[in-house]
Scaffold this motif. Structure first.
Motif, PDB file in Angstrom:
ATOM      1  N   THR A   9      -1.075  14.430  -1.120  1.00 16.16           N
ATOM      2  CA  THR A   9      -1.838  15.451  -1.836  1.00 16.16           C
ATOM      3  C   THR A   9      -2.923  14.855  -2.716  1.00 16.16           C
ATOM      4  N   GLY A  10      -2.741  13.634  -3.190  1.00 13.71           N
ATOM      5  CA  GLY A  10      -3.669  13.059  -4.156  1.00 13.71           C
ATOM      6  C   GLY A  10      -5.107  13.020  -3.680  1.00 13.71           C
ATOM      7  N   ILE A  11      -5.375  12.284  -2.593  1.00 12.74           N
ATOM      8  CA  ILE A  11      -6.741  12.122  -2.111  1.00 12.74           C
ATOM      9  C   ILE A  11      -7.302  13.447  -1.610  1.00 12.74           C
ATOM     10  N   VAL A  12      -6.488  14.214  -0.879  1.00 13.11           N
ATOM     11  CA  VAL A  12      -6.960  15.496  -0.355  1.00 13.11           C
ATOM     12  C   VAL A  12      -7.328  16.431  -1.494  1.00 13.11           C
ATOM     13  N   GLN A  13      -6.481  16.500  -2.521  1.00 10.65           N
ATOM     14  CA  GLN A  13      -6.785  17.345  -3.671  1.00 10.65           C
ATOM     15  C   GLN A  13      -8.011  16.837  -4.412  1.00 10.65           C
ATOM     16  N   LEU A  14      -8.145  15.524  -4.459  1.00 11.83           N
ATOM     17  CA  LEU A  14      -9.314  14.954  -5.127  1.00 11.83           C
ATOM     18  C   LEU A  14     -10.600  15.386  -4.422  1.00 11.83           C
ATOM     19  N   VAL A  15     -10.626  15.293  -3.091  1.00 12.73           N
ATOM     20  CA  VAL A  15     -11.798  15.725  -2.331  1.00 12.73           C
ATOM     21  C   VAL A  15     -12.016  17.229  -2.503  1.00 12.73           C
ATOM     22  N   GLY A  16     -10.910  17.982  -2.435  1.00 14.60           N
ATOM     23  CA  GLY A  16     -11.030  19.431  -2.614  1.00 14.60           C
ATOM     24  C   GLY A  16     -11.551  19.801  -3.985  1.00 14.60           C
ATOM     25  N   SER A  17     -11.109  19.078  -5.005  1.00 17.47           N
ATOM     26  CA  SER A  17     -11.564  19.359  -6.360  1.00 17.47           C
ATOM     27  C   SER A  17     -13.051  19.065  -6.521  1.00 17.47           C
ATOM     28  N   VAL A  18     -13.489  17.946  -5.951  1.00 15.91           N
ATOM     29  CA  VAL A  18     -14.917  17.600  -6.013  1.00 15.91           C
ATOM     30  C   VAL A  18     -15.748  18.633  -5.263  1.00 15.91           C
ATOM     31  N   PHE A  19     -15.247  19.078  -4.097  1.00 16.23           N
ATOM     32  CA  PHE A  19     -15.954  20.086  -3.308  1.00 16.23           C
ATOM     33  C   PHE A  19     -16.071  21.399  -4.078  1.00 16.23           C
TER      34      PHE A  19
END
Length: 618
Positions: free
Chosen positions: A149-159
């Motif tokens: 979840t970490g990296i995916v959420q990070l990308v989603g948050s930036v998006f």
């Protein structure tokens, strides 16, 4: 045992390039599932923008006079559909990403375990078992935040933050710039805090490994601990380690709490900016009420991901700290890597020769000094000498656990240091004083070196080792579980199973290191027959303190202070009257005198002497 759990260690420098390289490798290896996760995440985040955008149309178009009541249901339907999309994609995302994370963790654990088991033996001599277990199990656990979840959420948050920022700039660029400045200050605080937190997380893994290592030692040696009544001391050692871990965690909590507190302050500052600047814009009629409502929604969509990045940053920092520790182990050269440059070895005859071999564990302190020893194929060589004379070190060189500091160990005339260890050790058998049995069945332990061995083959070697009879008396026979380290068996039974295991492996070179020294006379007698059969036709090295067990050896080498001081058969060395004769006579005297200890005040017991006289003994 050293107080490893409580000692302080100097933190090692973090290796960002190596950690990033490992992170990229992990993400690329699982790119398919990560890609699916990212698509689901982006769809979910886009759907999350619909309620925020609809608020402007609800207020400025549907509700504002004269109003558009006909758009109320379509607008509500759009929000409902977006909510359903968020729910479905969120569920699918958790399934895909969670499974991917567990797959990555399992793969990492497998890789680390395979690497560790192929490291040279000297690494295990200086590293606690608990530390190694922590490397395999605990450090690998953190990578869930890289491929989970970490990296995916990070990308989603930036998006999400990027889309929200575009919408905010459209609604009111002045107010947006004020909020960006506030969030930039928050970002700087996070960056500074995480830079300090990562070494703390790295040290936490090290402390955890040390505490686990000492706890493993304590539980593994619980009989010694209880025998000497040192439970309190071990409890104090563990408590000190636990408190070190507590202080480390407390330090990280302080940093995380600081980020959380600053985040709360940021929310307050954003709210204040919205009230002051947004309120003034409405009064100046440069913004509508719908614009302000939409701005508040989009601000939450911008601020929430930024706050989430704080939590994700903590998780990713901890994951990178674990990768740092894993990289330390993975960077070590394994025996397999060393074997790549070595010559293959076929079936050996078993001719062993040590040529001017020197060895030292610590520089300048030689343990072996110029050893020259030839062991012809199929013969037995016994190594005797006082404790610390170098016997075990010599056989460790023959087993290729260590390499000579200088000199050579030759196998069939070829330098052992230039041969593939895997090929060589496949023809090596070992029976030790305390043989390790695994927590499995008797049959599993005997066929450890040959998993494909049949039951008749197992029973045959058990008969040769004089183990079949006592195994057959067990209710479950060869399927009896022996317990951890074979704790459910006696010492003699464990030794005989170890002999059967070595017989089944059919080694060309055999090492018998104190195989009978801890056994009673009856058990020793039964085992000696098994050992005699085991040695037949094989090159054998025997270390024994009981000199009576090595009289049949083809040659006996006497070691003292790391040198071979005498060599010959039992009869030759006895006739020589040197060090071997001295050791033999001293041991014979001790064995003859084990029931009485004559002294100045010793008086024979007439009740003890009478039966001997009646029997006519001299």
């Amino acid at each position: 045992m050293a107080d490893d759990a409580s000692k302080s260690t100097k933190p090692k420098p973090l290796r960002n390039p190596e950690a990033w390289r490992e992170a990229r490798h992990l993400m690329w290896a699982h790119r398919r599932y990560l890609g699916i996760g990212l698509v689901l995440m982006l769809v979910s985040r886009v759907a999350g923008l619909v309620p925020a955008a609809s608020s402007k149309y609800l207020i400025d178009t549907v509700l504002k006079a004269p109003g558009r009541p006909d758009l109320l249901l379509p607008l509500a339907g759009a929000v409902l559909f977006a909510t359903l999309v968020q729910g479905v994609t969120g569920y699918a995302l958790s399934q895909v990403i969670s499974v991917t994370a567990q797959r990555a963790i399992t793969d990492m654990r497998r890789r680390v375990q395979q690497h560790i088991t192929r490291l040279p033996i000297k690494y295990f001599d200086s590293t606690q078992v608990g530390v190694l277990v922590s490397r395999v199990m605990n450090d690998a656990e953190g990578i869930r935040n890289l491929v989970g979840t970490g990296i995916v959420q990070l990308v989603g948050s930036v998006f999400t933050a990027s889309l929200a920022l575009v919408a905010l700039l459209y609604l009111n660029w002045v107010l947006t710039l004020a909020i960006v400045v506030i969030l930039a200050g928050f970002g700087f605080t996070m960056s500074t805090t995480f830079k300090k937190l990562r070494p703390i997380f790295r040290e936490r893994g090290q402390i955890t490994a040390e505490v686990n290592g000492r706890l493993t030692e304590t539980l593994g040696g619980i009989r010694v601990v209880k025998a000497y009544g040192t439970e309190k001391r071990e409890q104090r050692v563990f408590t000190r380690g636990a408190h070190r871990l507590f202080r480390n965690i407390a330090s990280s909590i302080t940093g995380v709490s600081l980020v959380s507190s600053v985040g709360t302050a940021v929310i307050g500052a954003v709210s204040l900016a919205v009230i002051l600047i947004g309120g003034r814009a409405i009064l100046d009629e440069t913004m509508t009420l719908g614009d302000l409502f939409a701005f508040v929604f989009f601000t939450s969509l911008l601020a929430a991901p930024v706050m989430q990045i704080a939590s994700i940053g903590t998780q990713v920092s901890e994951a990178f700290a674990g990768l740092d520790r894993i990289r330390e182990v993975m960077a070590m050269r394994t025996e397999d890597q060393e074997d790549r440059d070595r010559d293959p070895m076929g079936r050996i005859e078993g001719d062993v020769r040590l040529q001017d071999v020197w060895y030292e564990y610590n520089e300048g302190q030689p343990v072996l000094r110029g050893i020259n020893l030839h062991v012809p194929p199929g013969t037995t060589t016994a190594l005797v000498g006082s404790s610390g004379s170098g016997k075990s070190t010599l056989v460790s060189l023959v087993m290729a656990f260590n390499q000579p500091t200088s000199g050579r160990v030759l196998i069939d005339g070829r330098d052992l240091g230039e041969l593939k260890l895997a090929d060589y050790r496949a023809q090596l058998g070992v029976v030790l004083q305390e043989n390790f049995l695994f927590d499995g069945t008797v049959a599993d332990n005997i066929r450890f070196a040959r998993p494909d061995a049949t039951r008749p083959e197992i029973q045959e070697v058990a008969r040769i080792a004089n183990a079949h009879d006592f195994i057959s008396e067990f209710p479950e026979g060869y399927d009896t579980v022996v317990g951890e380290r074979g704790i459910k068996l006696s010492g003699g039974q464990r030794q005989r199973i170890a002999i059967a295991r070595a017989l089944l492996a059919d080694p060309r070179i055999l090492i018998l290191d104190e195989a009978t020294s801890s056994l009673d006379s009856e058990s020793e007698y039964k085992i000696q027959e098994g050992l005699r059969r085991l040695r037949q036709g094989r090159t054998a090295f025997v270390i024994a303190h009981r000199l009576s067990t090595i009289r049949s050896a083809d040659q006996i080498a006497v070691l003292e202070a790391g040198e071979v001081v005498e060599r010959g058969t039992h009869a030759q060395l006895m006739a020589l009257g040197g060090r071997y004769r001295e050791l033999h006579d001293r041991q014979y005297a001790l064995e003859s005198d084990r029931f009485i200890n004559p002294g100045e005040d010793f008086t024979p017991d007439p009740d003890f002497a009478a039966p001997a006289a009646a029997a006519g003994d001299d």
